[in-house]
Design a protein around this motif. Structure first.
Motif, PDB file in Angstrom:
ATOM      1  N   LEU A  59       0.182   8.165  14.543  1.00 58.92           N
ATOM      2  CA  LEU A  59       0.030   8.301  13.092  1.00 58.92           C
ATOM      3  C   LEU A  59       1.341   8.730  12.441  1.00 58.92           C
ATOM      4  CD1 LEU A  59      -3.477   9.996  12.756  1.00 58.92           C
ATOM      5  CD2 LEU A  59      -2.829   7.698  12.054  1.00 58.92           C
ATOM      6  N   PHE A  60       2.038   9.650  13.105  1.00 58.33           N
ATOM      7  CA  PHE A  60       3.315  10.130  12.576  1.00 58.33           C
ATOM      8  C   PHE A  60       4.303   8.962  12.482  1.00 58.33           C
ATOM      9  CE2 PHE A  60       7.440  12.240  12.795  1.00 58.33           C
ATOM     10  CZ  PHE A  60       7.271  13.326  11.947  1.00 58.33           C
ATOM     11  N   ILE A  61       4.325   8.148  13.526  1.00 57.02           N
ATOM     12  CA  ILE A  61       5.267   7.017  13.537  1.00 57.02           C
ATOM     13  C   ILE A  61       4.881   5.979  12.484  1.00 57.02           C
ATOM     14  CG2 ILE A  61       6.010   5.042  14.933  1.00 57.02           C
ATOM     15  CD1 ILE A  61       5.960   6.953  17.367  1.00 57.02           C
ATOM     16  N   LEU A  62       3.605   5.711  12.361  1.00 57.04           N
ATOM     17  CA  LEU A  62       3.183   4.711  11.372  1.00 57.04           C
ATOM     18  C   LEU A  62       3.552   5.149   9.953  1.00 57.04           C
ATOM     19  CD1 LEU A  62      -0.290   3.781  12.915  1.00 57.04           C
ATOM     20  CD2 LEU A  62       1.704   2.278  12.730  1.00 57.04           C
ATOM     21  N   ARG A  63       3.535   6.463   9.741  1.00 55.28           N
ATOM     22  CA  ARG A  63       3.872   6.968   8.410  1.00 55.28           C
ATOM     23  C   ARG A  63       5.385   7.065   8.220  1.00 55.28           C
ATOM     24  NH1 ARG A  63       3.071   7.254   3.223  1.00 55.28           N
ATOM     25  NH2 ARG A  63       3.305   9.272   2.249  1.00 55.28           N
ATOM     26  N   TYR A  64       6.106   7.596   9.228  1.00 58.32           N
ATOM     27  CA  TYR A  64       7.519   7.918   9.005  1.00 58.32           C
ATOM     28  C   TYR A  64       8.485   6.984   9.723  1.00 58.32           C
ATOM     29  CZ  TYR A  64       5.186  12.006   7.226  1.00 58.32           C
ATOM     30  OH  TYR A  64       4.349  12.821   6.517  1.00 58.32           O
ATOM     31  N   LEU A  84       5.917   0.738  19.609  1.00 58.47           N
ATOM     32  CA  LEU A  84       5.013  -0.352  19.987  1.00 58.47           C
ATOM     33  C   LEU A  84       3.580   0.164  20.126  1.00 58.47           C
ATOM     34  CD1 LEU A  84       7.227  -2.210  22.612  1.00 58.47           C
ATOM     35  CD2 LEU A  84       6.538  -3.067  20.379  1.00 58.47           C
ATOM     36  N   ALA A  85       3.433   1.363  20.691  1.00 58.60           N
ATOM     37  CA  ALA A  85       2.088   1.925  20.857  1.00 58.60           C
ATOM     38  C   ALA A  85       1.443   2.173  19.493  1.00 58.60           C
ATOM     39  CB  ALA A  85       2.164   3.220  21.653  1.00 58.60           C
ATOM     40  N   ALA A  86       2.251   2.666  18.551  1.00 59.75           N
ATOM     41  CA  ALA A  86       1.719   2.934  17.207  1.00 59.75           C
ATOM     42  C   ALA A  86       1.304   1.630  16.539  1.00 59.75           C
ATOM     43  CB  ALA A  86       2.774   3.657  16.373  1.00 59.75           C
ATOM     44  N   GLU A  87       2.142   0.602  16.675  1.00 66.09           N
ATOM     45  CA  GLU A  87       1.815  -0.692  16.072  1.00 66.09           C
ATOM     46  C   GLU A  87       0.539  -1.267  16.693  1.00 66.09           C
ATOM     47  OE1 GLU A  87       5.236  -3.214  16.394  1.00 66.09           O
ATOM     48  OE2 GLU A  87       6.303  -2.160  14.801  1.00 66.09           O
ATOM     49  N   GLN A  88       0.417  -1.072  17.991  1.00 69.64           N
ATOM     50  CA  GLN A  88      -0.769  -1.582  18.678  1.00 69.64           C
ATOM     51  C   GLN A  88      -2.026  -0.876  18.161  1.00 69.64           C
ATOM     52  OE1 GLN A  88      -0.910  -4.063  20.732  1.00 69.64           O
ATOM     53  NE2 GLN A  88      -3.047  -3.894  21.366  1.00 69.64           N
ATOM     54  N   MET A  89      -1.903   0.436  17.956  1.00 67.15           N
ATOM     55  CA  MET A  89      -3.067   1.189  17.479  1.00 67.15           C
ATOM     56  C   MET A  89      -3.475   0.709  16.082  1.00 67.15           C
ATOM     57  SD  MET A  89      -3.617   5.325  17.314  1.00 67.15           S
ATOM     58  CE  MET A  89      -3.178   5.781  15.649  1.00 67.15           C
TER      59      MET A  89
END
Lengths: 184, 384
Positions: free
Chosen positions: A137-142, B25-30
């Motif tokens: 979630l942190f990576i998707l946001r930042y 990549l893991a975040a994108e996959q999620m």
């Protein structure tokens, strides 16, 4: 009728290495949309984002060789992201959603500006210790700059709940930085 | 935010480019899986808030209170456990080891509904900062009047790594699947086991109950973590319900006198300023006891989102203002297992809202591993 087999990353990189301009065509077809979404999250302007993606192709052409990426999508994503950030620095029009993400990040900046250079290393260490979902979630946001609304919709959460989770992660980061002698 | 800070924040955002590709990549996959509907099915979040805003809430609450009184009568004398679980009797189907282990077992739920086909157990380290060893196996048995009978189970071998920070206890959970028939009403005991060279022996254990459908009561609306309705409402409901507890999570410290409660508090109407007034009182009670616990508390609360630095409140844009409240609760002695209720009171000692949370049934270190002398084992362990 003969169907065209989709190219793999290795195939496309091989085209770049052979200086075959078809490499850019394939890159645009497979990863163009991805790059555009990375740029749009930051710039929120279709013309600016498209220009950014075109610059990405040029920079990729100039980077391979000597570079030889294994995951082309991320290689392109990082270039697009950096170009979009540079463009955003120079632009006067603001993207309120992206500014909100920046404002959130500003909460965990070291009190002393000269310590900013330590941040990349510390961020990497901090993310290693986080549970996978929280880290994602942190990576998707930042990293990606996705809006809270989009992420909340995707993960079937109330936006406020998602904001709370991100807030807690930032607080953890603040504590992590403090433990390592950085006043935040 | 100043221009200078904006530039610095942009630099920090740019610095994120250097994190591991694997993580990105893991975040994108999620996200991909969530948006494709592969993961994260719709959860009933928000129902509680909608319920609060509906005209039906008063009628339904009255009904629930009546039901709760009935449940209270049925359950009279069956208070939440206030002491560690009893030592296991000698009729266990598995031999007990006198080897010590550096963790204790806690069931995620102290009771399960009849028909449950999986259970979750947590392992909590006994020493702060120390990783815990993972057991060689698991053994489940149902306690009956005649003794105990083994229940077939299955589980995966993988464990998540538990490397706690120096001031935290290691904590990891394990899901265990019931093979064959689902669980029926009764008391069960779950053992962590180790192979002693000849057979598996129990090195730690914990108990839980399975209740039949008649005994078990209704599930609450989301937002309250309680698993049963209880009639104890010492504090009258406040008329002006400014906010509600939307989410509550508790970090238990089974061997200490402190628990940390993180509560997400939401305004009950959108686009309204929300403040947690200074005179707000937080009270925690062990459910079913007449007096509030002797816990003292310290509170930190922060608005979420764009904040007005002058007063620390936040107003949503077509959204509900929210506060993230953290409460540290201290007691002179260890927190006992059971179901607790957190009240938020106004100056008139009226409850603005409350939420329940449970602290699992756990074994203090001195009783976690009974000695074989005290509890002689049966000669024919049924589990290997």
């Amino acid at each position: 009728m003969k169907s065209e087999k989709p190219l793999t990353d290795a195939d496309i990189v091989a085209l770049y290495l052979a200086r075959d301009e078809a490499a850019i065509e394939h890159t645009a077809r497979i990863y163009g949309h991805y790059c555009l979404s990375v740029a749009m999250n930051i710039l929120n302007s279709q013309p600016d984002a498209e220009e950014c993606v075109n610059d990405t192709y040029l920079k990729t052409w100039n980077s391979i060789p000597p570079q030889k990426p294994t995951v082309l999508r991320l290689f392109l994503g990082k270039i697009t992201r950096n170009l979009a950030i540079d463009r955003y620095r120079q632009r006067k029009t603001r993207n309120p959603e992206f500014d909100l993400a920046l404002e959130e990040l500003s909460e965990i900046l070291p009190a002393r500006e000269e310590e900013d250079s330590d941040l990349p290393m510390l961020l990497a260490g901090f993310l290693e210790d986080l549970p996978a979902e929280e880290r994602n979630l942190f990576i998707l946001r930042y990293w990606h700059g996705h809006s809270v609304a989009r992420l909340a919709g995707a993960f079937k959460m109330q936006p406020n709940n998602l904001s709370a989770r991100l807030y807690r992660t930032r607080e953890k980061l603040r504590a992590y930085l403090s433990e390592r002698g950085h006043q935040v | 935010m100043t221009e200078r800070n904006k530039t610095r924040a942009l630099n920090a955002f740019a610095a994120m480019s250097r994190i591991s590709d694997e993580y990105v990549l893991a975040a994108e996959q999620m996200l991909y899986e969530a948006e494709a509907g592969i993961a994260y099915p719709a959860k009933p979040e928000g129902r509680f808030r909608r319920f609060l805003n509906s005209g039906w809430s008063a009628a339904v609450i009255s009904g629930l209170i009546a039901l709760a009184v009935l449940v209270f009568i049925i359950r009279a004398g069956k208070e939440p456990p206030t002491s560690p679980p009893p030592a296991p009797p000698a009729d266990s189907t598995i031999e007990m080891s006198d080897e010590g282990v550096n963790y204790s077992l806690i069931m995620e739920q102290s009771n399960y509904p009849e028909g449950a086909d999986s259970i979750t157990v947590a392992m909590v380290g006994k020493d702060k900062g120390e990783p815990i060893s993972t057991p060689g196996g698991w053994h489940l048995e149902k306690l009956t009047a005649e003794g105990a009978e083994a229940v077939p189970i299955s589980y995966t071998e993988e464990f998540t790594e538990a490397a706690p920070k120096k001031d935290e206890y290691a904590f990891l959970t394990k899901a265990i699947r019931i093979e064959g028939s689902p669980l029926t009403a009764g008391t069960y005991r779950l053992h962590a086991t180790e192979y002693d060279g000849e057979k598996y022996v129990s090195v730690a254990w914990c108990e839980f109950t399975v209740e039949d459908a008649e005994t078990r009561t209704q599930e609450p609306e989301s937002g309250h973590t309680e698993t049963e309705v209880h009639p104890v409402t010492e504090f009258p409901a406040a008329e002006d319900k400014l906010f509600a507890i939307n989410e509550i999570t508790v970090t238990p410290s089974p061997f200490g006198g402190r628990i940390d409660v993180a509560a997400l508090i939401l305004a009950t109407k959108p686009n309204e300023v929300l403040e947690i007034p200074d005179h707000t009182v937080f009270v925690v009670k062990l459910k079913g006891t007449p007096n509030p616990s002797e816990a003292t508390w310290s509170l930190s609360s922060t608005g979420i989102g764009t904040r007005d630095p002058a007063n620390g409140v936040w107003v949503g844009d077509d959204a509900y203002a929210a506060f993230d409240v953290r409460i540290s609760l201290h007691t002179p002695e260890a927190w006992l297992p059971g179901v607790y209720r957190l009240y938020i009171l106004n100056t008139d000692e009226e409850a603005i809202d409350y939420a329940d949370f449970s602290l699992g049934v756990y074994q203090p270190p001195e009783t976690a591993v009974p000695s074989t002398d005290e509890y002689p084992a049966v000669t024919e362990p049924a589990y290997e």
